[in-house]
Design an enzyme around this catalytic site. Structure first.
Site, PDB file in Angstrom:
ATOM      1  NE  ARG A  22      49.871   8.503  40.337  1.00  0.00           N
ATOM      2  CZ  ARG A  22      51.066   8.414  39.790  1.00  0.00           C
ATOM      3  NH1 ARG A  22      51.176   8.255  38.485  1.00  0.00           N
ATOM      4  NH2 ARG A  22      52.146   8.495  40.527  1.00  0.00           N
ATOM      5  NE  ARG A  32      39.831 -15.504  41.979  1.00  0.00           N
ATOM      6  CZ  ARG A  32      39.392 -16.504  42.714  1.00  0.00           C
ATOM      7  NH1 ARG A  32      40.151 -17.031  43.639  1.00  0.00           N
ATOM      8  NH2 ARG A  32      38.184 -16.998  42.539  1.00  0.00           N
TER       9      ARG A  32
END
Lengths: 134, 134, 134
Positions: free
Chosen positions: C31, C104
């Site tokens: 979105r 990460r």
């Protein structure tokens, strides 16, 4: 009942190790072809390794589900043996796909023994006819 | 205990068959739109089928985990029934997504019965107002 | 035996909830950056969230397999604790990856305590030498 399940558990863990090996191959391919995350596409060599790993990872939960369902409700021994054959097939699939997109077809073990004969037939076929786009 | 689990095992195998069906649809879509591996993008029609399958595959291990956890620790019967409803929902999702990206919303069964009414309302809405980019 | 398994079941369900949280983050990112399905690439911010979720989803079945195999055949308690640590590590990995591709590496909990020291060293290193392309 627990004793019967040891074989299934061993095959499951072997499957996990195989997935870990495939993941490592993707990491090596990322380094080799300089494709740093989050990118997932690069030269065709990298794409094939990446897709081979992704396909194997996608089928891993299906493999585990079938392995344990058939192992618990039918035969643990037969399921373990079939599981091992599947893992061997996946290994061949991964190695074949890494080399060429056509190499994916190497998963079948039965085809293994027939491969040479088929290759000869295929070569003859390509010599005598034009292949339409399959 | 094993007798109670037969339903869960049956739903699991049905889930596996459903995933196999989705995978076959991707193979057919690959042939139809000439998207040969390792490529994973092509015309929007192919992309939708590919993403629908990938999404379903992603949720398969979660489905299996919830199915068996709730089945073993709560009620095997109720879990099996909910599992069947989930698989039906996934089938509708896959078919809907394959046709259009908006069709993904079809997963809900409750929405199923209200769909016509909503469609009518939506059509009225689009006639009477300009839709901003959602 | 069932009593010992409650911990494993609880950790499994927590893992499912975590995956649901990651999926929600992808929906929010879709979105926010206007990346509507079936597209899977967009601005780097979206790509990182998408890949972080895909990676976690890929390892979820492996996590469940190892959790239950070690839990049933070795120690349910130790497996549950290791499972919790894994889920916490995944959470840190997801948050780190969402912010930057280098983030990460935050999955490790041990590295957590050493992070500040390493960061300082890294900053010094970049000041005193030119980094070659890693």
């Amino acid at each position: 009942m627990m004793d019967d399940m040891v074989g299934l558990a061993a095959v499951s863990l072997l499957g996990v190790l195989e997935q870990a090996y495939f993941s490592l191959q993707v990491i090596y391919a990322r380094r080799k072809f300089s494709v740093s995350p989050p990118r997932t596409s690069g030269p065709p060599e990298f794409d094939r390794v990446f897709r081979a790993q992704a396909n194997c990872a996608e089928y891993f939960p299906i493999f585990i589900t079938v392995l344990w369902t058939s192992g618990v409700f039918f035969s643990p021994g037969l399921s373990s043996v079939c599981g091992l054959l599947y893992l061997y097939g996946r290994f061949r699939y991964f190695c074949g796909y890494s080399q060429s997109a056509q190499g994916r077809g190497n998963m079948s073990i039965i085809r293994d023994t027939r491969q040479n004969r088929l290759n000869i037939r295929f070569l003859r076929h390509t010599h005598t006819s034009n292949l339409s786009n399959i």
